[in-house]
Motif scaffolding. Sequence first.
Motif, short mmCIF file in Angstrom:
data_model
loop_
_atom_site.label_atom_id
_atom_site.label_comp_id
_atom_site.label_asym_id
_atom_site.label_seq_id
_atom_site.Cartn_x
_atom_site.Cartn_y
_atom_site.Cartn_z
N VAL A 7 30.72 39.25 47.03
CA VAL A 7 31.43 39.26 45.52
C VAL A 7 32.27 38.10 45.20
N GLY A 8 32.59 37.65 44.14
CA GLY A 8 33.20 36.74 43.66
C GLY A 8 34.76 36.92 44.01
N GLY A 9 35.70 36.17 44.45
CA GLY A 9 37.19 36.12 44.85
C GLY A 9 38.03 35.87 43.80
N PHE A 10 37.57 34.95 42.67
CA PHE A 10 38.49 34.54 41.87
C PHE A 10 38.07 34.75 40.37
N GLN A 176 30.28 37.98 38.37
CA GLN A 176 31.51 37.40 38.05
C GLN A 176 32.67 37.55 39.03
N GLY A 177 33.87 37.74 38.91
CA GLY A 177 34.70 37.83 40.03
C GLY A 177 35.91 38.68 39.93
N THR A 178 36.54 38.88 40.91
CA THR A 178 37.47 40.06 41.20
C THR A 178 38.45 40.05 40.02
N HIS A 184 41.09 45.57 37.69
CA HIS A 184 42.03 44.89 38.50
C HIS A 184 42.18 43.21 38.26
N GLY A 185 41.61 42.98 37.24
CA GLY A 185 41.71 41.70 36.38
C GLY A 185 42.95 41.54 35.54
N THR A 186 42.92 40.36 34.70
CA THR A 186 43.97 40.05 33.98
C THR A 186 43.71 40.45 32.65
N VAL A 214 31.52 42.79 53.84
CA VAL A 214 32.10 42.29 52.35
C VAL A 214 31.94 40.81 52.40
N ILE A 215 31.45 39.94 51.99
CA ILE A 215 31.80 38.64 52.06
C ILE A 215 32.44 38.25 50.53
N ALA A 216 33.60 38.10 50.68
CA ALA A 216 34.48 37.32 49.20
C ALA A 216 34.24 35.96 49.36
N VAL A 217 33.69 35.40 48.04
CA VAL A 217 33.25 34.13 47.87
C VAL A 217 34.38 33.30 47.00
N PHE A 218 34.99 32.24 47.46
CA PHE A 218 35.93 31.57 46.95
C PHE A 218 35.61 30.21 46.70
N LYS A 219 35.62 29.57 45.65
CA LYS A 219 35.46 28.03 45.46
C LYS A 219 36.83 27.24 46.12
N SER A 220 36.66 26.06 46.32
CA SER A 220 37.67 25.25 46.96
C SER A 220 38.87 25.15 46.06
N TYR A 221 38.52 25.23 44.68
CA TYR A 221 39.64 25.34 43.73
C TYR A 221 39.37 26.44 42.73
N VAL A 222 40.08 26.83 41.81
CA VAL A 222 39.86 27.82 41.03
C VAL A 222 39.40 27.39 39.58
N THR A 223 38.32 28.16 39.03
CA THR A 223 38.07 27.83 37.65
C THR A 223 37.85 29.15 36.72
#
Length: 336
Positions: A7-10, A176-178, A184-186, A214-223
């Motif tokens: 899943v996407g973490g951001f 998508q992402g969390t 749970h989002g904005t 469960v693997i949460a995927v994060f990019k090294s920065y947020v977009t």
Amino acid sequence: MASTVVVGGFFGDEGKGKIISYLAIKDNPGVIVRGGAGPNAGHTIRDDSGKVYKVRMLPSGFLNKNAKVMIGPGVVVDPNVLKKEIKDFGVEGRSFIDRHCGVIEESHLARDSRGELKEKIGSTGSGTGPANSDRAMRVLRLAKDLDSLSSMIVDVPEEINSALDADEDVLVEGTQGTFLSLWHGTYPFVTSKDVTASGICADVGLGPTKVDEVIAVFKSYVTRVGTGPLQNELSPEEAKRRGWSEFGTVTGRQRRAADFDFDLARRAIMLNGATQISITKLDVLFAECAGKTSYDELPAKARSFIEGIEERLGTPVTIIGTGPAINDVVDRRNTT
Ligand code: IMP
Ligand code: MG
């Protein structure tokens, strides 16, 4: 490994597509199944020959030619997008959808490209939100109602659970992402479904006790693309200076950018019950990481970034993306 949920973490666009295609080839699961909202998702994948695929409907794991690829009943499908991808990417005969997948029609596309959804929320215009709204109203047509989809229909929950019973591996793809989750989002700047691991599993019919990793995927920065809050957002000029300017796969819109956000990441780990973390685009933060495949080859400052994440989030970073090609990956799953 039996079942793995990614899943996407951001806010989406973490680079899940690339990580999923790596896992699809490396681990060779029998079935790769997609949950998530619909064709609002966009994954960019680059194969070994450098060919780029932009995927919106098919599971990103389709490059593994031995795997069956499936779309779970919780996902709304756009038959035109789906059929085009199956043809363009040569996935005929091993692509399946559930009879209860919802169907996006012209009216949904029209409703998604104007008014509040377009202007306030910045929707992708893919018809996904209006189709899910019609589904909640119990008026949406389902895949079983369309003759043109009949040859692709299987019972997806039955298929994936019997694959697990037969000791095959199943890879479950989130989209998508969390923080785009409807729960749970904005809110209201979110998509039209829950897209955390629990929601993704419900989309495909995988019960909670059947999930192994469960693997949460994060990019090294947020977009973030579209409207809605983004803490510590950089100016477009600063994002460009850092090499963080990105453009959306589906909409072509410029993505907004910010530094890696530990508070969001910690909450994403909690909401998804993540057992592993994947960090993508480490080469964008540290150019010397480009194309590296072993952890020891990474420069000290990149390793301390990774180890800082593990320490602060209490979860191992197992898979690290170091470039756009599928095998530009450091895989630490057997060493941590
Ligand atoms: P919708 O899902 O098309 O209704 O769009 C709602 C919000 O979620 C908008 O801000 C979109 O930009 C965002 N969104 C939806 N899907 C994705 C995705 O796959 N990646 C990134 N943002 C997305
Ligand atoms: Mg995307």
